[in-house]
Every structure is written in C-alpha cells, then in structure tokens.
Design a protein around this motif. Structure first.
Motif, mmCIF file in Angstrom:
data_model
loop_
_atom_site.group_PDB
_atom_site.id
_atom_site.type_symbol
_atom_site.label_atom_id
_atom_site.label_comp_id
_atom_site.label_asym_id
_atom_site.label_seq_id
_atom_site.Cartn_x
_atom_site.Cartn_y
_atom_site.Cartn_z
ATOM 1 N N ARG A 1 0.832 -1.206 0.000
ATOM 2 C CA ARG A 1 0.000 0.000 0.000
ATOM 3 C C ARG A 1 0.860 1.247 0.000
ATOM 4 N N THR B 1 2.455 4.662 1.194
ATOM 5 C CA THR B 1 2.840 5.178 2.510
ATOM 6 C C THR B 1 2.039 6.426 2.863
ATOM 7 N N GLU C 1 -3.651 5.477 2.707
ATOM 8 C CA GLU C 1 -3.773 4.153 3.340
ATOM 9 C C GLU C 1 -4.638 3.171 2.570
ATOM 10 N N ASP C 2 -5.671 3.665 1.891
ATOM 11 C CA ASP C 2 -6.560 2.725 1.192
ATOM 12 C C ASP C 2 -6.141 2.494 -0.260
ATOM 13 N N HIS D 1 1.747 -4.218 3.043
ATOM 14 C CA HIS D 1 0.400 -4.021 3.614
ATOM 15 C C HIS D 1 0.301 -4.854 4.885
ATOM 16 N N GLU E 1 0.765 0.307 15.325
ATOM 17 C CA GLU E 1 -0.226 0.820 14.370
ATOM 18 C C GLU E 1 -1.616 0.308 14.737
#
Length: 227
Positions: free
Chosen positions: A114, A116, A119-120, A144, A150
């Motif tokens: 993904r 940086t 996020e989606d 990912h 996190e």
C-alpha cells in the motif's frame, strides 16, 4: 440467511508453521534473527526502509514456495456443513489457497502493498518491493502489514463476526497478542470453544475444550470427534 451454524475460527502462527513458514513468537523479541522494532514498526521503516523491504521480500519469496497444510484443507471441508468465518493473525494467503471463502486478515497481507501516504491505496504484489516502487500519486509503497504500534483497522469487523459466533475455534495462537487475543471476549457467553495448540495458554472460560496438539493433528481430531 443461511440456516448453517456460524463457526468463527481464530488462527495464528501455529496454523502455518507446518507448511514450513517460520513463526514469530514474542519470547525473545526476534523474528528470523531481527529485532522486531527494526522490521515491524513504523519507526524501523523510517530508520531503514531498505532493510524492512528486504525483510518482507524474503518472507514473500518463502510464502510463494510453500503450500497449505492438512489443517487448512480440513477447515475448508467444514464449509460443507457450516457457515465458517476465519479471522487470522497470519499475513500469508494459505487459507485462501486451500479454498476457504471467508477470511479476514487482522494483521495485513504479505501479498499486498500500500501507499505510505494514502492508506486505502492497496494493490496485489507478488514480486520484490524496492525503494522507488511508487503508488499512483508518487509515494513510496510499503508492505500491507499492520506493524507494532499501528491501529488494527479490521478489528471492528472482527468483533462483529465474533458477536454472531455459535462455535469458536482457536488454532495455533498463544492468545497473548492484543488486540487479537481480546476477540474471545466478544463471542456470546455460552458459545462452545475449541482451543487447538501444542502449548495452550490458560483460558478461564466455560464450555472450553482444549486439544493440545499441532494444527494438522488437532483440527482433524476436533472434526472427527465433535463435528
């Protein structure tokens, strides 16, 4: 709506170890000889992104060389009679490769990357990931994976799944890693629980059946005896 009973299966590292995937256990704080703070935290990625990317490249290459084991396939068979939801802490795709149709990955997926920054912005990825591999907006791509420190974005979905469990099966997890270990508290009070692990942690739960075996032996034994 299906009339099939809803089985929720929580799986951890012990589910995949018999396929040949090395497991991370919290005992010495090392994963494949690396300090987890170096390879599994946002700070580690910021300090040495090249090291982190290569670490996951090695994991990805290893994953593509192994196959699902008998325990993965036995869970697929359960779908013939039951509505089965798998919530896994594992980042491999062995449940899917075996044929399970409802799999939720709490800690991310090794075969995805993904952005940086966005996020989606997530994409499938089966080759090595290196510095200079960018998302469509020009930001570096990262594994990912949910790193230590996190948020676990799939947690609320996992809680919803557990809320409707009629049977809970726990396989190959120490039940020590939170928030995943807390999911057991979200199943309805009288739900039967089957716990398969060679060194099962103590769970103060009623309706608990412990099978102190490895995943391949324990899942087979559970299905033959109780299902």
């Amino acid at each position: 709506m299906s009339n099939k009973k809803h089985i929720v299966v929580l799986t951890g590292a012990g589910m995949s170890s018999e396929s040949g995937l090395k497991t991370f256990r919290d005992v010495d704080g090392l994963w494949e000889g690396h300090d987890v703070t170096q390879v599994a935290t946002p700070q580690g990625f910021e300090a040495n992104p090249k090291l982190v990317l290569e670490f996951y490249n090695q994991r990805r290459r290893q994953l593509l060389e192994v196959e699902p084991n008998a325990a993965h396939y036995d869970l697929v068979k359960l779908e013939e009679k039951y509505n089965v939801s798998i919530i896994t802490q594992n980042i491999d795709d062995l449940h899917e490769r075996a044929g399970s149709t409802h799999v939720l990955h709490l800690h991310g997926e090794l075969l995805k990357v993904r952005s940086t920054y966005i996020e989606d912005d997530i994409q499938e990825w089966k080759s090595d990931l290196v510095l200079g591999d960018l998302c469509s907006k020009g930001y570096q791509l990262r594994p990912h994976i949910v790193w230590f420190g996190e948020d676990v974005p799939m947690m609320s979905k996992a809680i919803d799944i557990c809320n409707s469990a009629e049977i809970l099966v726990i396989i190959g997890t120490s039940m020590q890693v939170y928030p995943a270990a807390g999911l057991i508290h979200y199943v309805p009070k009288d739900t039967p629980i089957y716990f398969i692990d060679p060194k099962p942690a103590f769970l103060n739960k009623e309706n608990l059946t412990v099978i102190a075996k490895s995943a391949t032996i324990g899942v087979k034994q559970m299905i033959e005896t109780y299902f």
